[in-house]
Motif scaffolding. Structure first.
Motif, PDB file in Angstrom:
ATOM      1  N   LEU A   1       0.848  -1.192   0.000  1.00 60.77           N
ATOM      2  CA  LEU A   1       0.000   0.000   0.000  1.00 60.77           C
ATOM      3  C   LEU A   1       0.884   1.242   0.000  1.00 60.77           C
ATOM      4  N   LEU A   2       0.401   2.289  -0.640  1.00 63.58           N
ATOM      5  CA  LEU A   2       1.160   3.539  -0.687  1.00 63.58           C
ATOM      6  C   LEU A   2       0.373   4.637   0.015  1.00 63.58           C
ATOM      7  N   PRO A   3       1.105   5.619   0.593  1.00 63.07           N
ATOM      8  CA  PRO A   3       0.390   6.767   1.149  1.00 63.07           C
ATOM      9  C   PRO A   3      -0.292   7.543   0.013  1.00 63.07           C
ATOM     10  N   LYS A   4      -1.505   7.961   0.243  1.00 65.22           N
ATOM     11  CA  LYS A   4      -2.211   8.718  -0.795  1.00 65.22           C
ATOM     12  C   LYS A   4      -1.498  10.051  -1.017  1.00 65.22           C
ATOM     13  N   PRO A   5      -1.307  10.418  -2.269  1.00 66.74           N
ATOM     14  CA  PRO A   5      -0.634  11.700  -2.513  1.00 66.74           C
ATOM     15  C   PRO A   5      -1.448  12.842  -1.910  1.00 66.74           C
ATOM     16  N   GLU A   6      -0.721  13.884  -1.517  1.00 66.15           N
ATOM     17  CA  GLU A   6      -1.367  15.022  -0.886  1.00 66.15           C
ATOM     18  C   GLU A   6      -2.348  15.692  -1.857  1.00 66.15           C
ATOM     19  N   ARG A   7      -1.968  15.719  -3.128  1.00 62.85           N
ATOM     20  CA  ARG A   7      -2.776  16.448  -4.093  1.00 62.85           C
ATOM     21  C   ARG A   7      -2.580  15.850  -5.477  1.00 62.85           C
ATOM     22  N   ALA A   8      -3.626  15.901  -6.311  1.00 61.40           N
ATOM     23  CA  ALA A   8      -3.514  15.486  -7.713  1.00 61.40           C
ATOM     24  C   ALA A   8      -4.188  16.535  -8.578  1.00 61.40           C
ATOM     25  N   GLN A   9      -3.624  16.783  -9.736  1.00 62.62           N
ATOM     26  CA  GLN A   9      -4.167  17.803 -10.628  1.00 62.62           C
ATOM     27  C   GLN A   9      -4.098  17.264 -12.065  1.00 62.62           C
ATOM     28  N   VAL A  10      -5.103  17.582 -12.862  1.00 60.40           N
ATOM     29  CA  VAL A  10      -5.104  17.087 -14.243  1.00 60.40           C
ATOM     30  C   VAL A  10      -5.118  18.242 -15.240  1.00 60.40           C
ATOM     31  N   ILE A  11      -4.298  18.078 -16.259  1.00 59.21           N
ATOM     32  CA  ILE A  11      -4.257  19.053 -17.348  1.00 59.21           C
ATOM     33  C   ILE A  11      -4.750  18.357 -18.614  1.00 59.21           C
ATOM     34  N   LEU A  12      -5.580  19.069 -19.376  1.00 58.16           N
ATOM     35  CA  LEU A  12      -6.043  18.547 -20.658  1.00 58.16           C
ATOM     36  C   LEU A  12      -5.463  19.443 -21.747  1.00 58.16           C
ATOM     37  N   ALA A  13      -4.837  18.822 -22.746  1.00 60.76           N
ATOM     38  CA  ALA A  13      -4.281  19.611 -23.846  1.00 60.76           C
ATOM     39  C   ALA A  13      -4.803  19.070 -25.160  1.00 60.76           C
ATOM     40  N   ALA A  14      -5.147  19.991 -26.065  1.00 63.18           N
ATOM     41  CA  ALA A  14      -5.644  19.585 -27.382  1.00 63.18           C
ATOM     42  C   ALA A  14      -4.582  19.857 -28.443  1.00 63.18           C
ATOM     43  N   PHE A  15      -4.535  18.993 -29.449  1.00 60.50           N
ATOM     44  CA  PHE A  15      -3.568  19.147 -30.539  1.00 60.50           C
ATOM     45  C   PHE A  15      -4.280  18.964 -31.875  1.00 60.50           C
ATOM     46  N   ASP A  16      -3.759  19.657 -32.900  1.00 59.75           N
ATOM     47  CA  ASP A  16      -4.366  19.488 -34.230  1.00 59.75           C
ATOM     48  C   ASP A  16      -3.655  18.392 -35.009  1.00 59.75           C
ATOM     49  N   ASP A  17      -2.692  17.731 -34.356  1.00 64.58           N
ATOM     50  CA  ASP A  17      -1.891  16.722 -35.046  1.00 64.58           C
ATOM     51  C   ASP A  17      -1.399  15.715 -33.993  1.00 64.58           C
TER      52      ASP A  17
ATOM     53  N   HIS B   1       4.983  21.571 -10.934  1.00 68.62           N
ATOM     54  CA  HIS B   1       4.918  20.739 -12.144  1.00 68.62           C
ATOM     55  C   HIS B   1       3.787  21.165 -13.075  1.00 68.62           C
ATOM     56  N   VAL B   2       2.669  21.596 -12.510  1.00 67.38           N
ATOM     57  CA  VAL B   2       1.558  22.049 -13.353  1.00 67.38           C
ATOM     58  C   VAL B   2       2.036  23.227 -14.206  1.00 67.38           C
ATOM     59  N   PHE B   3       2.739  24.135 -13.575  1.00 65.35           N
ATOM     60  CA  PHE B   3       3.248  25.303 -14.295  1.00 65.35           C
ATOM     61  C   PHE B   3       4.175  24.856 -15.431  1.00 65.35           C
ATOM     62  N   LYS B   4       5.124  23.985 -15.099  1.00 65.31           N
ATOM     63  CA  LYS B   4       6.098  23.537 -16.108  1.00 65.31           C
ATOM     64  C   LYS B   4       5.426  22.792 -17.258  1.00 65.31           C
ATOM     65  N   VAL B   5       4.516  21.878 -16.905  1.00 64.68           N
ATOM     66  CA  VAL B   5       3.879  21.062 -17.938  1.00 64.68           C
ATOM     67  C   VAL B   5       3.025  21.924 -18.866  1.00 64.68           C
ATOM     68  N   ARG B   6       2.333  22.897 -18.305  1.00 66.30           N
ATOM     69  CA  ARG B   6       1.533  23.801 -19.148  1.00 66.30           C
ATOM     70  C   ARG B   6       2.424  24.485 -20.187  1.00 66.30           C
ATOM     71  N   GLU B   7       3.586  24.966 -19.717  1.00 61.38           N
ATOM     72  CA  GLU B   7       4.511  25.637 -20.640  1.00 61.38           C
ATOM     73  C   GLU B   7       5.000  24.682 -21.724  1.00 61.38           C
ATOM     74  N   LEU B   8       5.356  23.454 -21.303  1.00 62.76           N
ATOM     75  CA  LEU B   8       5.860  22.458 -22.268  1.00 62.76           C
ATOM     76  C   LEU B   8       4.794  22.114 -23.303  1.00 62.76           C
ATOM     77  N   LEU B   9       3.557  21.983 -22.862  1.00 63.83           N
ATOM     78  CA  LEU B   9       2.474  21.639 -23.791  1.00 63.83           C
ATOM     79  C   LEU B   9       2.271  22.756 -24.805  1.00 63.83           C
ATOM     80  N   LYS B  10       2.303  23.999 -24.312  1.00 64.93           N
ATOM     81  CA  LYS B  10       2.113  25.130 -25.225  1.00 64.93           C
ATOM     82  C   LYS B  10       3.243  25.176 -26.242  1.00 64.93           C
ATOM     83  N   SER B  11       4.480  24.991 -25.753  1.00 66.88           N
ATOM     84  CA  SER B  11       5.587  25.093 -26.702  1.00 66.88           C
ATOM     85  C   SER B  11       5.645  23.877 -27.636  1.00 66.88           C
ATOM     86  N   SER B  12       4.947  22.806 -27.299  1.00 67.79           N
ATOM     87  CA  SER B  12       4.865  21.662 -28.217  1.00 67.79           C
ATOM     88  C   SER B  12       3.736  21.837 -29.233  1.00 67.79           C
ATOM     89  N   GLY B  13       3.052  22.971 -29.186  1.00 64.12           N
ATOM     90  CA  GLY B  13       2.055  23.262 -30.212  1.00 64.12           C
ATOM     91  C   GLY B  13       0.630  22.909 -29.836  1.00 64.12           C
TER      92      GLY B  13
END
Lengths: 490, 354
Positions: A218-234, A296-308
């Motif tokens: 068993l693992l300790p439940k994470p303190e927090r979870a957050q989900v990001i949805l990103a859309a792509f045209d390709d 991580h949410v901040f970083k991932v948002r930036e990475l997703l945007k720069s990936s188009g």
């Protein structure tokens, strides 16, 4: 006449099990029919006899009796498997572990839960929730599938990139061997003396023994979870975005991709709020300490945007997070609504091969005239193409199976595997001949013989006989060209 | 790091040994030669079979030949801000990857990032008949066929000669911090159990000689947050503390008394055995220097659901590894035979009857 002969064989067989109560025996054909298939319903077979023992001693007695009578045994948990691993035998016992449904012990200090194999996956997390703990592997069937089956198949889920598969999350099993011996493999410490038989048994698809108890970590439940949805045209851009997140040193708790057809089907079904004009969406779940998730949410948002990404949304509430996931978790039934039948594949590929693989699947889809919806555990490269077909149209199932076989061989040719988490079972037995050569298959058979020399445990599944491979190979040659001439064949 | 594929000559060597029934002692740098029993056999040296075959940081997978030095692999990973999550024990700078996998000995990060076997994705293996086989693969999820590559981890070369291994690798944490607190062994074990049940960014938990050592690892923000929650007491004097556990260069490990490794459920209270203790893995791995008899040490370990290995100092009078119950030993023997029918691969290295 044949029926009568079988009945009398059955009576003789049951007479050898005097201590098994009547309510543990299913012999009427209408009741046996409930066991004729597992989650892969295209494959059906009536079991000769169904037994539902209630104690480990009964399991031992049944297996011993099968051993001495030369009767094969197929173990079954909740029957949610997707590869026909629990497909019964017309001349064998179907051994259901459904009555082994108790949680035996929760050890909070050592973060272990000892459970019977018929306990449902999700029931474990529910039982330990009050202690701030959970059981990490979460196959999408987790409300119904049982832990014994999870071990037999090495089940995965959407969180295995970060938290691993079943093999990484169990500590000990109790195994009944074909001799009726009860063995403890693994232990409550982090390792055990001798060979790592716990790893060997995990994913062995019921061919090496019958699992009668499982101790999970068993693992300790994470303190927090957050989900990001990103859309792509390709789709290719979405694939590249996955690589850039991981290259940045972030391991998301879940990283899922859906293509256009899956997005539309899911949206129509559960109204998750997915963008319908997207060619692909990514769902990225980040968990950990509160600070880490924010970072991580901040970083991932930036990475997703720069990936188009054409759009990046962060779930604003827990309700929205659940809704984002709901579309993904309902993708299979959603596809089921737009097609009379669908066939779910399970290949894994190196992530970098994704654009090439998706393009080839699209080409094959046109060639076979069968639409495909793609759902992808993008973080770990596990692809679930769903082939849409109609079993009532003559020849369409056969064409679907052939198409599916081509997809699996494609996965092998790019350095992947025919099954990431659903198992070989009955379904992918022919493709095993492509993935492994003769000496490797012989080694598998030798390992099997070390546990079960008579070959009575789940025969005909998981590992093909050499004769079957020879036949499969020649079948393909007759059909025209070999799909991948550079691969070793026999 | 050199690049040489000697698979075919190694395979031919094993095949010849199979035909002639010549036992082989498989070795690389011999840095783990003390572990298990010595085998009276002809040497099969894999140390020249070197090189990274495939490494793509964004796939989180590295495949290398068994003779590749661990330090070379770890340097390459470090250059890409990645690491081996299991922090293999490394006894010399020449220690090889093959030895790390075959011995299955994981380092301080094991309870938090998984063991050697957890990272193994696939392996090239020469079985005892001299057949070069390949199991698993280079993808994270793979359930085709029995998991024979993970089985090689910790099998001490008794089931096959490892030729190459594919492993999952992990990102290096952005930040690390070790705190030290005064604590008795019992206090340390209690605190470890409490902390490990909470979502803290932990990567090491050790106790020795009146102090506990806790390593935090993760993003800077999460390490800072945890540090504040647990009370600041930074370890400054021993910058290589965790490395000294990985390399067994810590003063505790350099004594000449027999060294026992007890593997027990982590929250087990202090064990009633006299000697000098060093506790790792938050209580799950306990090192002991003691003159107590093997029966007594093993009896106490087994009573709490664990096992004991005579890590250094095994001889003809005492099995190095915890004896197996008879039906399990018989199964080990049949399994060994399925890979190595002539019994030529490291015979007796793990158990005398194996």
């Amino acid at each position: 006449m044949k029926y009568a002969a079988q009945m009398s064989d059955l009576d003789t067989f049951l007479a050898g099990l005097p201590d098994l109560p009547d309510h543990c025996v299913v012999r009427e054909s209408e009741e046996r029919r409930a066991y004729e298939c597992d989650g892969l319903s295209a494959y059906r077979r009536m079991p000769w006899l169904v037994l539902l023992p209630e104690t480990v001693e009964q399991v031992q007695a049944i297996v011993r009796h099968c051993q001495s009578s030369g009767i094969p045994v197929v173990a079954r948990g909740a029957g949610t498997g997707l590869s026909g691993g629990a497909l019964p035998l017309e001349n064998g016992v179907l051994l259901s572990l459904a009555k082994f449904n108790r949680i035996l012990d929760i050890d909070v200090a050592n973060r272990l839960a000892r459970v019977q194999p018929g306990v449902r996956n999700l029931a474990i997390s529910e039982a330990v929730d009050q202690h701030g703990l959970y059981y990490a592997p979460d196959p999408s069937s987790q409300i119904a599938c049982s832990i014994g089956g999870n071990v037999a198949e090495n089940a995965g889920g959407v969180h295995c990139l970060k938290y691993g598969l079943t093999v990484h999350n169990i500590s000990e099993i109790q195994l009944v061997t074909i001799d009726g011996e009860l063995l403890t493999l693994g232990g409550r410490a982090l390792d055990a003396a001798g060979y790592d038989l716990l790893a060997l048994l995990t994913g062995s698809e019921g061919l090496l023994g019958i699992i009668v108890e499982v101790t999970v970590k068993l693992l300790p439940k994470p303190e927090r979870a957050q989900v990001i949805l990103a859309a792509f045209d390709d789709v290719t851009k979405a694939g590249a975005a996955v690589g850039s997140i991981i290259a940045a040193g972030i391991i998301p708790a879940g990283l899922e991709m859906m293509d256009k057809l899956s997005i539309q089907a899911a949206e129509d079904f559960v109204h998750a709020g997915y963008p319908l004009d997207a060619a692909a969406i990514l769902l990225c779940e980040l968990d950990g300490t509160s600070e880490e998730v924010s970072e991580h949410v901040f970083k991932v948002r930036e990475l997703l945007k720069s990936s188009g990404a054409t759009e990046v949304r962060t779930a604003k509430s827990d309700a929205e997070r659940v809704r984002f996931w709901k579309g993904r978790k309902a993708a299979f039934p959603a596809v089921g609504r737009i097609s009379p039948d669908y066939y779910c594949m399970d290949g894994t590929i190196p992530r970098k091969a994704l654009p090439q693989v998706l393009q080839t699947i699209e080409d094959l889809s046109k060639q076979y005239g069968l639409p495909v919806a793609n759902v992808f555990h993008a973080g770990d490269g596990n692809l679930h193409p769903l082939i849409l077909y109609d079993a009532n149209k003559p020849g369409e199932l056969e064409r679907t199976e052939e198409f599916g076989g081509r997809i699996l061989e494609l996965c092998i040719s790019v350095g992947g595997t025919i099954t990431g988490e659903h198992g070989v079972g009955m379904e992918k037995i022919n493709q095993m001949c492509t993935q492994f050569n003769e000496a490797e298959l012989q080694q598998f058979h030798a390992v099997k013989a070390a546990f079960d020399p008579g070959g009575l445990l789940n025969p005909g599944k998981a590992i093909p006989t050499l004769a079957r491979c020879a036949e499969f190979g020649s079948m393909h040659v007759h059909g025209g060209q070999l799909p991948f001439p550079e691969l070793e064949r026999f | 790091m050199s690049d040489a594929d000697l698979t075919e000559s190694l395979r031919a060597h094993v095949e010849q040994a199979f035909i002639e029934r010549t036992p082989l002692n498989i070795h690389g740098a011999r840095s783990r030669a003390f572990y298990g029993h010595a085998t009276d056999a002809a040497d099969l040296d894999i140390s020249a079979h070197q090189g990274v075959i495939n490494y793509e940081p964004s796939e989180l997978v590295l495949q290398a030949r068994a003779g590749t030095r661990l330090v070379d692999i770890e340097q390459l990973l470090e250059d890409n801000r990645q690491m081996l999550g299991f922090e293999p024990l490394r006894f010399s700078s020449d220690s090889t990857l093959g030895g790390a996998i075959a011995s299955g000995l994981s380092g301080p990060r094991r309870p938090f990032a998984g063991a050697v076997r957890d990272a193994v994705l696939g392996a090239g293996v020469i079985n005892g008949k001299g057949e070069a086989l390949r199991f698993g693969g280079q993808v994270m999820k793979n359930v085709a066929g029995y998991d024979l590559s993970r089985l090689m981890a910790g099998a001490l070369g008794t089931l096959g000669v490892l030729t190459d291994i594919s492993m999952k690798v992990v990102p290096r944490p952005e930040s690390e911090y070790t705190l030290r607190q005064s604590a008795s062994q019992q206090q340390a074990l209690e605190r470890f159990a409490g902390w490990m049940g909470r979502p803290l960014p932990l990567s090491g938990a050790c106790w020795h000689d009146g102090h506990l050592y806790l390593r935090l690892a993760g993003s800077e923000a999460s390490v800072r947050q945890a540090q504040q929650a647990l009370g600041d007491a930074k370890l400054r004097e021993q910058p290589d503390f965790w490395l000294s556990l990985r390399e067994h260069s810590h003063a505790f490990f350099t004594r000449s008394m027999p060294l026992w490794r007890l593997s027990v459920p982590p929250a087990t209270p202090p064990l009633a055995l006299d000697g000098d203790w060093l506790i790792e893995w938050g209580g799950a791995q306990r090192w002991l220097h003691s003159d107590a008899t093997a029966e007594r040490i093993r009896g106490i370990a087994a009573e709490v659901g664990g096992h004991a290995t005579l890590f250094r100092g095994a001889d003809d009078n005492c099995e190095a590894f915890h004896p197996l119950p008879a039906p399990l030993l018989a199964l080990h023997q049949r399994l060994k035979k399925s890979f190595d029918p002539a019994g030529i691969l490291n015979p007796g290295r793990m158990y005398r009857d194996l």
